[in-house]
Write a protein that holds these residues in place. Structure first.
Motif, PDB file in Angstrom:
ATOM      1  N   UNK A  10       0.074   8.303 -26.831  1.00 46.52           N
ATOM      2  CA  UNK A  10      -1.397   7.834 -27.416  1.00 46.52           C
ATOM      3  C   UNK A  10      -2.348   9.144 -27.347  1.00 46.52           C
ATOM      4  N   UNK A  11      -2.073   9.879 -26.668  1.00 43.18           N
ATOM      5  CA  UNK A  11      -2.582  11.914 -26.450  1.00 43.18           C
ATOM      6  C   UNK A  11      -2.043  12.138 -27.195  1.00 43.18           C
ATOM      7  N   UNK A  12      -1.313  12.010 -28.532  1.00 45.90           N
ATOM      8  CA  UNK A  12      -0.891  12.694 -29.387  1.00 45.90           C
ATOM      9  C   UNK A  12      -1.695  12.460 -30.786  1.00 45.90           C
ATOM     10  N   UNK A  13      -3.036  11.546 -30.373  1.00 48.27           N
ATOM     11  CA  UNK A  13      -3.772  10.637 -31.844  1.00 48.27           C
ATOM     12  C   UNK A  13      -4.575  11.751 -32.643  1.00 48.27           C
ATOM     13  N   UNK A  14      -4.693  13.000 -32.349  1.00 47.79           N
ATOM     14  CA  UNK A  14      -4.594  13.869 -33.293  1.00 47.79           C
ATOM     15  C   UNK A  14      -3.885  14.503 -33.643  1.00 47.79           C
ATOM     16  N   UNK A  15      -2.877  14.947 -33.532  1.00 46.07           N
ATOM     17  CA  UNK A  15      -1.722  15.473 -34.093  1.00 46.07           C
ATOM     18  C   UNK A  15      -1.911  14.745 -35.019  1.00 46.07           C
ATOM     19  N   UNK A  62      -3.289  12.748 -36.960  1.00 43.95           N
ATOM     20  CA  UNK A  62      -4.034  12.539 -37.313  1.00 43.95           C
ATOM     21  C   UNK A  62      -5.079  10.684 -37.414  1.00 43.95           C
ATOM     22  N   UNK A  63      -4.820  10.543 -36.448  1.00 43.45           N
ATOM     23  CA  UNK A  63      -5.985   9.058 -36.293  1.00 43.45           C
ATOM     24  C   UNK A  63      -7.780  10.040 -36.287  1.00 43.45           C
ATOM     25  N   UNK A  64      -8.199   8.686 -36.330  1.00 44.25           N
ATOM     26  CA  UNK A  64      -9.722   9.278 -36.418  1.00 44.25           C
ATOM     27  C   UNK A  64     -10.365   9.417 -35.491  1.00 44.25           C
ATOM     28  N   UNK A  65      -9.784   8.816 -34.718  1.00 44.69           N
ATOM     29  CA  UNK A  65     -11.025   8.914 -32.873  1.00 44.69           C
ATOM     30  C   UNK A  65      -9.404   8.697 -31.837  1.00 44.69           C
ATOM     31  N   UNK A 110     -13.534  -0.291 -48.674  1.00 45.42           N
ATOM     32  CA  UNK A 110     -12.213   0.730 -49.058  1.00 45.42           C
ATOM     33  C   UNK A 110     -11.527   1.111 -47.349  1.00 45.42           C
ATOM     34  N   UNK A 111     -12.724   1.953 -46.549  1.00 45.63           N
ATOM     35  CA  UNK A 111     -11.814   2.470 -45.610  1.00 45.63           C
ATOM     36  C   UNK A 111     -11.761   1.453 -44.698  1.00 45.63           C
ATOM     37  N   UNK A 112     -12.074   0.227 -44.731  1.00 48.00           N
ATOM     38  CA  UNK A 112     -12.223  -0.710 -43.565  1.00 48.00           C
ATOM     39  C   UNK A 112     -11.475  -1.021 -44.033  1.00 48.00           C
ATOM     40  N   UNK A 113     -10.002  -0.203 -44.678  1.00 48.07           N
ATOM     41  CA  UNK A 113      -9.177  -1.661 -44.886  1.00 48.07           C
ATOM     42  C   UNK A 113      -9.058  -3.005 -45.922  1.00 48.07           C
ATOM     43  N   UNK A 139      -7.801   2.310 -35.857  1.00 51.84           N
ATOM     44  CA  UNK A 139      -8.126   4.548 -36.068  1.00 51.84           C
ATOM     45  C   UNK A 139      -7.203   5.527 -36.637  1.00 51.84           C
ATOM     46  N   UNK A 140      -5.961   4.799 -36.699  1.00 52.96           N
ATOM     47  CA  UNK A 140      -4.999   5.309 -36.788  1.00 52.96           C
ATOM     48  C   UNK A 140      -4.541   5.318 -38.308  1.00 52.96           C
ATOM     49  N   UNK A 141      -5.065   4.008 -39.086  1.00 57.41           N
ATOM     50  CA  UNK A 141      -5.362   3.647 -40.575  1.00 57.41           C
ATOM     51  C   UNK A 141      -4.550   2.986 -41.175  1.00 57.41           C
TER      52      UNK A 141
END
Length: 298
Positions: free
Chosen positions: A40-45, A47-50, A237-240, A282-284
């Motif tokens: 989970x430390x790689x969330x930003x790499x 492309x997770x939202x947060x 849409x963005x909330x799936x 958060x990962x879409x």
């Protein structure tokens, strides 16, 4: 924490272990992957939202799996190691199941290609033979693959699924009509827009759709095949909102936070339940993304 359904796959006799060329028949076996705290430390790499909360994420996933089990599905946990990849919880994308077995795909998102070896191992452990695998330059993600019916596969041509990948699927499924559909650029190559971002089948004659991003040919096909559509409003849409998992015909599992879409589905006679996705989303990824269906009733 592991609940009793986690070890069910190898402890009971199942007449059929895989198959079902459908998005809507009753879900009988499903593969999932639990979140790995270290990745989970790689969330930003990725492309997770947060940044995800590891404890809350694990709790949400446990609850989601219990929903699957409560629906009557046998929940199979993928255990082959995948390092440093938080997206691995979205088990849907790296493989595809047909009546003959599984196809291991090659994600268009390069960071996810570490999952393919684990996907093959998990499928074999679950008793699902791998009948084909994609190779460079072929790319496809199962989020772009939708069974319209048992003999028709819709495939989105997107930044994650290319022409070579579509041609590989056509060769691997010679008895199936593969219909390629171009999706729009929308927010660009760095974000995900799968075919399943704009359509989910709820029954053979019912689908939830977000028309502004749907290919014209998709809408035409649905009309030609007598499939009624439920239109997702813009603000869901963005909330799936369009990402709905059919547990059986007109029985759906959705992410919380889509009340308008839920009301529209219920008005159409769909039995709808939901789960918390504050962390899982958060990962879409929605409910379809979190599952690799292995067996649906024919």
């Amino acid at each position: 924490m592991r609940t009793q359904y986690a070890e069910a796959p190898m402890t009971r006799i199942t007449e059929r272990l895989f198959g079902g060329q459908t998005m809507v028949a009753p879900l009988r076996r499903v593969l999932v992957r639990s979140p790995e705290r270290e990745s989970l430390a790689n969330w930003h790499e990725f492309g997770w939202r947060a940044a995800p909360d590891p404890v809350a994420l694990a709790a949400e996933h446990e609850h989601f799996c219990q929903r699957l089990a409560d629906s009557g599905a046998e929940v199979v946990f993928g255990r082959a190691p995948v390092e440093s990849d938080p997206d691995a919880i979205y088990a849907h994308d790296v493989s595809f199941v047909c009546d003959e077995g599984a196809i291991v795909l090659r994600p268009g998102k390069e960071l996810r290609r570490v999952e393919t070896e684990a996907a093959a191992a998990d499928l074999e452990a679950a008793g699902v033979p791998v009948i084909a695998s994609l190779a460079e330059p072929e790319c496809a993600e199962a989020g772009d693959l939708v069974w319209l019916d048992e003999g028709t596969l819709l495939v989105g041509h997107t930044y994650r699924t290319n022409r070579a990948g579509i041609e590989a699927l056509e060769r691997s499924l010679p008895a199936v009509e593969v219909v390629a559909l171009d999706l729009p650029h929308f927010r660009g190559r760095g974000t995900v827009l799968h075919l399943m971002s704009v359509i989910s089948m709820l029954d053979r004659d019912l689908a939830v759709v977000y028309p502004p991003l749907a290919p014209v040919r998709l809408l035409e096909l649905l009309s030609e095949r007598g499939v009624r559509t439920i239109e997702v409003p813009d603000d869901e849409l963005d909330s799936m909102g369009p990402n709905v998992l059919a547990l059986a015909p007109r029985v759906a599992l959705t992410a919380e936070g889509n009340p308008q879409t839920r009301r529209l589905m219920e008005a159409a006679g769909v039995d709808v339940s939901s789960y918390s996705s504050a962390e899982l989303g958060k990962g879409d990824g929605g409910p379809t993304c979190l599952t690799r269906p292995l067996l649906r009733d024919p």
